[in-house]
Scaffold this motif. Structure first.
Motif, mmCIF file in Angstrom:
data_model
loop_
_atom_site.group_PDB
_atom_site.id
_atom_site.type_symbol
_atom_site.label_atom_id
_atom_site.label_comp_id
_atom_site.label_asym_id
_atom_site.label_seq_id
_atom_site.Cartn_x
_atom_site.Cartn_y
_atom_site.Cartn_z
ATOM 1 N N ALA A 1 0.831 -1.209 0.000
ATOM 2 C CA ALA A 1 0.000 0.000 0.000
ATOM 3 C C ALA A 1 0.865 1.259 0.000
ATOM 4 O O ALA A 1 1.801 1.378 0.783
ATOM 5 C CB ALA A 1 -0.911 -0.016 1.224
ATOM 6 N N LYS A 2 0.541 2.171 -0.908
ATOM 7 C CA LYS A 2 1.269 3.438 -0.989
ATOM 8 C C LYS A 2 0.693 4.360 0.090
ATOM 9 O O LYS A 2 -0.515 4.552 0.170
ATOM 10 C CB LYS A 2 1.061 4.025 -2.386
ATOM 11 N N GLN A 3 1.550 4.901 0.890
ATOM 12 C CA GLN A 3 1.087 5.713 2.017
ATOM 13 C C GLN A 3 1.160 7.205 1.718
ATOM 14 O O GLN A 3 0.375 7.994 2.213
ATOM 15 C CB GLN A 3 1.963 5.436 3.249
ATOM 16 N N GLU A 4 2.173 7.576 0.934
ATOM 17 C CA GLU A 4 2.491 8.998 0.832
ATOM 18 C C GLU A 4 1.999 9.635 -0.467
ATOM 19 O O GLU A 4 1.885 8.973 -1.494
ATOM 20 C CB GLU A 4 4.004 9.207 0.988
ATOM 21 N N ASN A 5 1.714 10.915 -0.380
ATOM 22 C CA ASN A 5 1.431 11.746 -1.555
ATOM 23 C C ASN A 5 0.358 11.207 -2.479
ATOM 24 O O ASN A 5 0.497 11.237 -3.684
ATOM 25 C CB ASN A 5 2.719 11.954 -2.370
ATOM 26 N N LEU A 6 -0.662 10.686 -1.900
ATOM 27 C CA LEU A 6 -1.746 10.231 -2.760
ATOM 28 C C LEU A 6 -2.485 11.434 -3.302
ATOM 29 O O LEU A 6 -2.910 12.290 -2.537
ATOM 30 C CB LEU A 6 -2.702 9.351 -1.960
#
Ligand SMILES: [Fe+2]
Ligand SMILES: [Fe+2]
Length: 367
Positions: free
Chosen positions: A210-215
């Motif tokens: 899962a991408k956590q940053e800068n969505l």
């Protein structure tokens, strides 16, 4: 006697140190005692009336036919902040894109939010390849170092509020900037399955880290407004009324690492209690009419006016209408302040202090 006369005075000594790029800590003691009770609010409470802003923005459309990046924004400069900024950490402005215009793609370490004033959903921002339609009062994020361009293929002018963490980032001397390579606009993700926003809801792919940053996120007014109204019969905050924070759905934290966005409803005649806190905020009036009193300055606001409330300044909000609600969108720097444990509020810490409603008790059990 001659020896005493030869001794330097403190003033001479301080001057000598200054020449050596040194200073005695003793010269700051007076400054520290001035901070008993907290800092002086930095910057003024100030209001930018929509009438003036719209007039000048429209004029800018004629005077500035095309800027280097096709960005036509008016920035709100706090009169008591000579280094710039709307508050000491936040920079607010209103951006206008004329019919058919494109604001070229670029990225920077400055984080920004856009709150749409005028757009019809055909106007859009592209953030890291993801197309985000801009409908009135939608919130579009362009987090730090994300590619973004704005496009207006319609026949009408589009406008939105911009808020960035510019003064804070300049304080850290971290302004990186990069134009998009090769083109005015960025390549767009074609498949819905490649959109990051498909990964920010209540389900997510099990096969991906899962991408956590800068969505890049879009908060649709269509979703926010019903939630605001659904909660409007709650007591809310005595200091802010029914104020909701736009949550980052992935981290559960604030909207962005440096900025927290709020939407706030003041019921007819509502007059909040006075408080102050170590965070500063900038406001945009979505609708209604009211007054915000900061210290001894009363700022009367109407639809689409913008105003700034500096940190550690006593303030209260009043909905002047006895029949109509007022809605305020605001951006504050609580994530910056809280990151270092410096959020303080007087006369009490009201932020996230109440408990959620209890599980209902069956009527029969009530006796
Ligand atoms: Fe930008
Ligand atoms: Fe406040």
């Amino acid at each position: 006697m001659a020896k005493a006369e030869a001794r330097k005075t403190l003033q001479q000594f301080d001057e000598e140190l200054k020449q050596l790029h040194l200073s005695g800590q003793w010269i700051y003691e007076g400054l520290l005692t001035q901070c008993i009770g907290g800092p002086r609010p930095r910057g003024d409470a100030f209001i930018w009336p929509w009438k003036t802003v719209l007039e000048k923005l429209t004029e800018a459309g004629d005077v500035l036919e095309e800027s280097f990046t096709a960005r036509r924004s008016l920035l709100f400069n706090n009169p008591a902040l000579p280094m710039g900024g709307t508050t000491h950490t936040l920079l607010m402005g209103i951006q206008m894109i004329k019919a058919g215009e494109i604001a070229w793609a670029h990225r920077h370490t400055l984080a920004a939010i856009r709150f749409v004033i005028k757009g019809d959903g055909k106007v859009f921002s592209v953030v890291d390849g993801e197309r985000c339609p801009m409908e009135p009062f939608d919130l579009i994020l362009t987090p730090q170092w994300t590619w973004h361009d704005h496009q207006n293929p319609t026949n009408e002018t589009a406008m939105w509020v911009d808020v960035l963490d510019v003064p804070f980032m300049l304080g850290l001397n971290l302004p990186f900037y990069e134009p998009y390579p090769g083109d005015k606009v960025q390549a767009v993700r074609q498949k819905l399955s490649e959109h990051l926003q498909q990964r920010t809801g209540v389900v997510r792919p099990t096969w991906e880290k899962a991408k956590q940053e800068n969505l890049p996120l879009r908060y649709r007014w269509k979703d926010i407004e019903p939630q605001l109204r659904a909660l409007s019969d709650q007591a809310g905050s005595p200091y802010d009324g029914v104020a909701l924070e736009y949550v980052n759905p992935v981290t559960g934290g604030p909207t962005l690492a440096t900025l927290s966005c709020w939407i706030q409803l003041l019921r007819p005649g509502e007059h909040t209690k006075k408080h102050r806190h170590t965070s500063s905020a900038v406001y945009f009036v979505v609708g209604g009419e009211g007054t915000t009193v900061v210290g001894d300055k009363a700022m009367d606001w109407n639809q689409h006016d913008s105003f700034a409330v500096p940190n550690w300044a006593w303030h209260e909000h009043v909905n002047r209408s006895k029949t109509q609600e007022a809605i305020l969108f605001s951006v504050n720097d609580t994530p910056i302040v809280s990151a270092f444990g410096h959020y303080r509020e007087e006369p009490e810490n009201s932020l996230r202090s109440a408990t959620t409603p209890a599980v209902p008790v069956p009527a029969a059990a009530k006796g």
